[in-house]
Design a protein around this motif. Structure first.
Motif, PDB file in Angstrom:
ATOM      1  N   LEU A 142       0.853  -1.066  -0.118  1.00 36.11           N
ATOM      2  CA  LEU A 142       0.011  -0.194  -0.187  1.00 36.11           C
ATOM      3  C   LEU A 142       0.785   1.065   0.047  1.00 36.11           C
ATOM      4  CD1 LEU A 142      -3.196  -0.014  -0.011  1.00 36.11           C
ATOM      5  CD2 LEU A 142      -2.925   0.706   2.754  1.00 36.11           C
ATOM      6  N   ARG A 143       2.084   1.264   0.765  1.00 37.36           N
ATOM      7  CA  ARG A 143       2.983   2.401   1.064  1.00 37.36           C
ATOM      8  C   ARG A 143       3.311   2.885  -0.447  1.00 37.36           C
ATOM      9  NH1 ARG A 143       5.021   1.917   6.189  1.00 37.36           N
ATOM     10  NH2 ARG A 143       4.787  -0.385   6.812  1.00 37.36           N
ATOM     11  N   THR A 144       3.417   2.087  -1.582  1.00 43.82           N
ATOM     12  CA  THR A 144       3.958   2.319  -2.892  1.00 43.82           C
ATOM     13  C   THR A 144       2.818   2.658  -3.973  1.00 43.82           C
ATOM     14  OG1 THR A 144       4.145   0.083  -3.461  1.00 43.82           O
ATOM     15  CG2 THR A 144       6.060   1.135  -2.510  1.00 43.82           C
ATOM     16  N   MET A 145       1.573   2.320  -3.603  1.00 42.89           N
ATOM     17  CA  MET A 145       0.494   2.563  -4.312  1.00 42.89           C
ATOM     18  C   MET A 145      -0.067   4.009  -4.641  1.00 42.89           C
ATOM     19  SD  MET A 145      -2.061  -0.656  -3.748  1.00 42.89           S
ATOM     20  CE  MET A 145      -3.378  -0.139  -4.873  1.00 42.89           C
ATOM     21  N   PRO A 146      -0.288   4.716  -5.721  1.00 41.34           N
ATOM     22  CA  PRO A 146      -1.030   5.895  -5.611  1.00 41.34           C
ATOM     23  C   PRO A 146      -2.380   5.935  -4.865  1.00 41.34           C
ATOM     24  CG  PRO A 146      -0.358   5.161  -7.887  1.00 41.34           C
ATOM     25  CD  PRO A 146      -0.151   4.157  -7.001  1.00 41.34           C
ATOM     26  N   ILE A 147      -2.520   7.046  -3.989  1.00 38.31           N
ATOM     27  CA  ILE A 147      -3.897   7.146  -3.476  1.00 38.31           C
ATOM     28  C   ILE A 147      -5.001   6.918  -4.224  1.00 38.31           C
ATOM     29  CG2 ILE A 147      -4.223   9.730  -3.614  1.00 38.31           C
ATOM     30  CD1 ILE A 147      -4.603   9.374  -0.269  1.00 38.31           C
ATOM     31  N   GLY A 148      -5.088   7.220  -5.575  1.00 42.11           N
ATOM     32  CA  GLY A 148      -6.501   6.967  -6.482  1.00 42.11           C
ATOM     33  C   GLY A 148      -6.368   5.599  -6.508  1.00 42.11           C
ATOM     34  N   ASP A 149      -5.273   4.622  -6.754  1.00 39.67           N
ATOM     35  CA  ASP A 149      -5.585   3.283  -6.992  1.00 39.67           C
ATOM     36  C   ASP A 149      -5.952   2.770  -5.848  1.00 39.67           C
ATOM     37  OD1 ASP A 149      -4.513   3.574  -9.504  1.00 39.67           O
ATOM     38  OD2 ASP A 149      -2.426   2.916  -9.181  1.00 39.67           O
ATOM     39  N   ILE A 150      -5.608   3.218  -4.494  1.00 44.54           N
ATOM     40  CA  ILE A 150      -6.146   2.512  -3.195  1.00 44.54           C
ATOM     41  C   ILE A 150      -7.375   3.118  -3.187  1.00 44.54           C
ATOM     42  CG2 ILE A 150      -5.939   2.780  -0.812  1.00 44.54           C
ATOM     43  CD1 ILE A 150      -3.040   3.663  -1.108  1.00 44.54           C
ATOM     44  N   ALA A 151      -8.020   4.124  -3.590  1.00 46.39           N
ATOM     45  CA  ALA A 151      -9.592   4.601  -3.471  1.00 46.39           C
ATOM     46  C   ALA A 151     -10.431   3.871  -4.396  1.00 46.39           C
ATOM     47  CB  ALA A 151      -9.436   5.917  -3.838  1.00 46.39           C
ATOM     48  N   THR A 152      -9.615   2.958  -5.191  1.00 47.12           N
ATOM     49  CA  THR A 152     -10.666   2.138  -6.126  1.00 47.12           C
ATOM     50  C   THR A 152     -10.664   0.715  -5.672  1.00 47.12           C
ATOM     51  OG1 THR A 152      -8.783   1.332  -7.511  1.00 47.12           O
ATOM     52  CG2 THR A 152      -9.860   3.380  -8.403  1.00 47.12           C
ATOM     53  N   LEU A 153     -10.041   0.457  -4.476  1.00 49.84           N
ATOM     54  CA  LEU A 153     -10.204  -0.955  -4.031  1.00 49.84           C
ATOM     55  C   LEU A 153     -11.599  -1.156  -3.463  1.00 49.84           C
ATOM     56  CD1 LEU A 153      -6.850  -1.030  -2.247  1.00 49.84           C
ATOM     57  CD2 LEU A 153      -7.190  -2.425  -4.149  1.00 49.84           C
ATOM     58  N   PRO A 154     -11.967  -2.442  -3.355  1.00 49.30           N
ATOM     59  CA  PRO A 154     -13.377  -2.783  -3.052  1.00 49.30           C
ATOM     60  C   PRO A 154     -13.554  -2.276  -1.424  1.00 49.30           C
ATOM     61  CG  PRO A 154     -12.486  -4.561  -4.260  1.00 49.30           C
ATOM     62  CD  PRO A 154     -11.426  -3.379  -4.039  1.00 49.30           C
ATOM     63  N   SER A 155     -14.354  -2.102  -0.974  1.00 52.49           N
ATOM     64  CA  SER A 155     -14.767  -1.735   0.219  1.00 52.49           C
ATOM     65  C   SER A 155     -14.284  -2.658   1.347  1.00 52.49           C
ATOM     66  CB  SER A 155     -16.412  -1.279   0.725  1.00 52.49           C
ATOM     67  OG  SER A 155     -16.562  -0.055  -0.046  1.00 52.49           O
ATOM     68  N   ASP A 156     -14.554  -3.922   1.147  1.00 56.77           N
ATOM     69  CA  ASP A 156     -14.177  -4.845   2.111  1.00 56.77           C
ATOM     70  C   ASP A 156     -12.637  -5.009   2.018  1.00 56.77           C
ATOM     71  OD1 ASP A 156     -13.964  -5.954  -0.690  1.00 56.77           O
ATOM     72  OD2 ASP A 156     -14.304  -7.993   0.246  1.00 56.77           O
ATOM     73  N   VAL A 157     -11.985  -4.724   1.001  1.00 54.13           N
ATOM     74  CA  VAL A 157     -10.678  -4.820   1.162  1.00 54.13           C
ATOM     75  C   VAL A 157     -10.002  -3.287   1.984  1.00 54.13           C
ATOM     76  CG1 VAL A 157      -8.450  -4.450  -0.354  1.00 54.13           C
ATOM     77  CG2 VAL A 157     -10.334  -5.950  -1.094  1.00 54.13           C
ATOM     78  N   LEU A 158     -10.561  -2.236   1.653  1.00 60.59           N
ATOM     79  CA  LEU A 158     -10.227  -1.187   2.516  1.00 60.59           C
ATOM     80  C   LEU A 158     -10.400  -1.408   3.986  1.00 60.59           C
ATOM     81  CD1 LEU A 158     -11.613   1.588   0.163  1.00 60.59           C
ATOM     82  CD2 LEU A 158      -9.146   1.158   0.680  1.00 60.59           C
ATOM     83  N   ALA A 159     -11.437  -1.933   4.291  1.00 61.10           N
ATOM     84  CA  ALA A 159     -11.973  -2.162   5.598  1.00 61.10           C
ATOM     85  C   ALA A 159     -10.751  -3.244   6.156  1.00 61.10           C
ATOM     86  CB  ALA A 159     -13.162  -2.969   5.856  1.00 61.10           C
ATOM     87  N   ALA A 160     -10.531  -4.161   5.578  1.00 58.03           N
ATOM     88  CA  ALA A 160      -9.415  -5.306   6.128  1.00 58.03           C
ATOM     89  C   ALA A 160      -8.180  -4.331   6.272  1.00 58.03           C
ATOM     90  CB  ALA A 160      -9.464  -6.398   4.955  1.00 58.03           C
ATOM     91  N   LEU A 161      -7.753  -3.595   5.129  1.00 55.40           N
ATOM     92  CA  LEU A 161      -6.400  -2.790   5.413  1.00 55.40           C
ATOM     93  C   LEU A 161      -6.414  -1.841   6.610  1.00 55.40           C
ATOM     94  CD1 LEU A 161      -5.941  -2.265   1.348  1.00 55.40           C
ATOM     95  CD2 LEU A 161      -4.452  -3.342   3.244  1.00 55.40           C
ATOM     96  N   GLN A 162      -7.705  -1.329   6.624  1.00 51.04           N
ATOM     97  CA  GLN A 162      -7.588  -0.220   7.766  1.00 51.04           C
ATOM     98  C   GLN A 162      -7.514  -0.919   9.215  1.00 51.04           C
ATOM     99  OE1 GLN A 162     -11.574   1.561   8.629  1.00 51.04           O
ATOM    100  NE2 GLN A 162     -10.569   3.629   8.773  1.00 51.04           N
ATOM    101  N   GLU A 163      -8.223  -2.212   9.443  1.00 50.66           N
ATOM    102  CA  GLU A 163      -8.175  -2.913  10.583  1.00 50.66           C
ATOM    103  C   GLU A 163      -6.494  -3.153  10.723  1.00 50.66           C
ATOM    104  OE1 GLU A 163     -10.808  -6.378  10.552  1.00 50.66           O
ATOM    105  OE2 GLU A 163     -12.423  -5.218  10.490  1.00 50.66           O
ATOM    106  N   ASP A 164      -5.970  -4.005   9.620  1.00 52.14           N
ATOM    107  CA  ASP A 164      -4.384  -4.153   9.786  1.00 52.14           C
ATOM    108  C   ASP A 164      -3.741  -2.975  10.217  1.00 52.14           C
ATOM    109  OD1 ASP A 164      -5.211  -6.566   8.854  1.00 52.14           O
ATOM    110  OD2 ASP A 164      -4.258  -6.340   6.857  1.00 52.14           O
ATOM    111  N   ALA A 165      -3.856  -1.630   9.527  1.00 53.61           N
ATOM    112  CA  ALA A 165      -3.235  -0.525   9.951  1.00 53.61           C
ATOM    113  C   ALA A 165      -3.344  -0.081  11.438  1.00 53.61           C
ATOM    114  CB  ALA A 165      -3.732   0.443   8.910  1.00 53.61           C
ATOM    115  N   ASP A 166      -4.752  -0.260  12.082  1.00 53.16           N
ATOM    116  CA  ASP A 166      -4.957  -0.106  13.467  1.00 53.16           C
ATOM    117  C   ASP A 166      -4.195  -0.991  14.157  1.00 53.16           C
ATOM    118  OD1 ASP A 166      -6.634   2.234  12.783  1.00 53.16           O
ATOM    119  OD2 ASP A 166      -8.491   0.767  12.793  1.00 53.16           O
ATOM    120  N   ALA A 167      -4.136  -2.258  13.887  1.00 56.05           N
ATOM    121  CA  ALA A 167      -3.444  -3.398  14.721  1.00 56.05           C
ATOM    122  C   ALA A 167      -1.908  -3.039  14.671  1.00 56.05           C
ATOM    123  CB  ALA A 167      -3.664  -4.715  14.044  1.00 56.05           C
TER     124      ALA A 167
END
Length: 156
Positions: A11-36
């Protein structure tokens, strides 16, 4: 983590626009991982800071005593490393006693603003409960700003 989902490192190397296109369930999982990961990093930092305080605490107190300083910054070395220890001063003032002192200064004919900073605060809860006429009187003194939005993506 979901299959084919990017990792936090990727994720660190991905453009923010590409991250924004990820499915919501992937974003939710990434957010949980980042919080942890953040929680883990904070815990490790606290643990390490505790060890450093244990190692250098006595030397910091001795350095502060040597210059008759209760708070602030002291420096000393440990081999090739310079240790900088800041013990900030935190002062609390009893608001009721200050109010009484301000009144004494005022009644003595002096301007309290020469000695203290006077500020006013209105809680939003109180403001919302006031009668409309009083709220209207205060409106010119009120400015509403917004903070940074936060988004929590919750999974079922």
């Amino acid at each position: 983590m979901l299959p084919n989902a990017p990792t936090l490192d990727q994720l660190r190397t991905m453009p923010i626009g590409d991250i924004a296109t990820l499915p919501s369930d992937v974003l939710a999982a990434l957010q949980e991982d980042a919080d942890a990961a953040l929680k883990s990093a904070k815990s490790m930092k606290d643990w390490l800071d505790g060890a450093i305080a244990q190692k250098f605490g006595d030397r910091a107190r001795e350095a502060r005593a040597a210059i008759a300083k209760d708070t602030g910054i002291v420096r000393f070395t440990d081999g090739a490393i310079t240790i900088v220890v800041d013990l900030p001063k935190k002062v609390d003032w009893d608001q009721r006693q200050l109010e009484a002192l301000v009144e004494r200064i005022r009644s003595g004919g002096e301007n309290p603003a020469d000695y203290v900073e006077i500020s006013f605060h209105v809680s939003e809860r109180n403001y919302g409960a006031w009668p409309e006429a009083i709220r209207r009187a205060f409106e010119p003194a009120r400015t509403v700003r917004t903070g940074k939005p936060t988004f929590r993506l919750l999974t079922d």
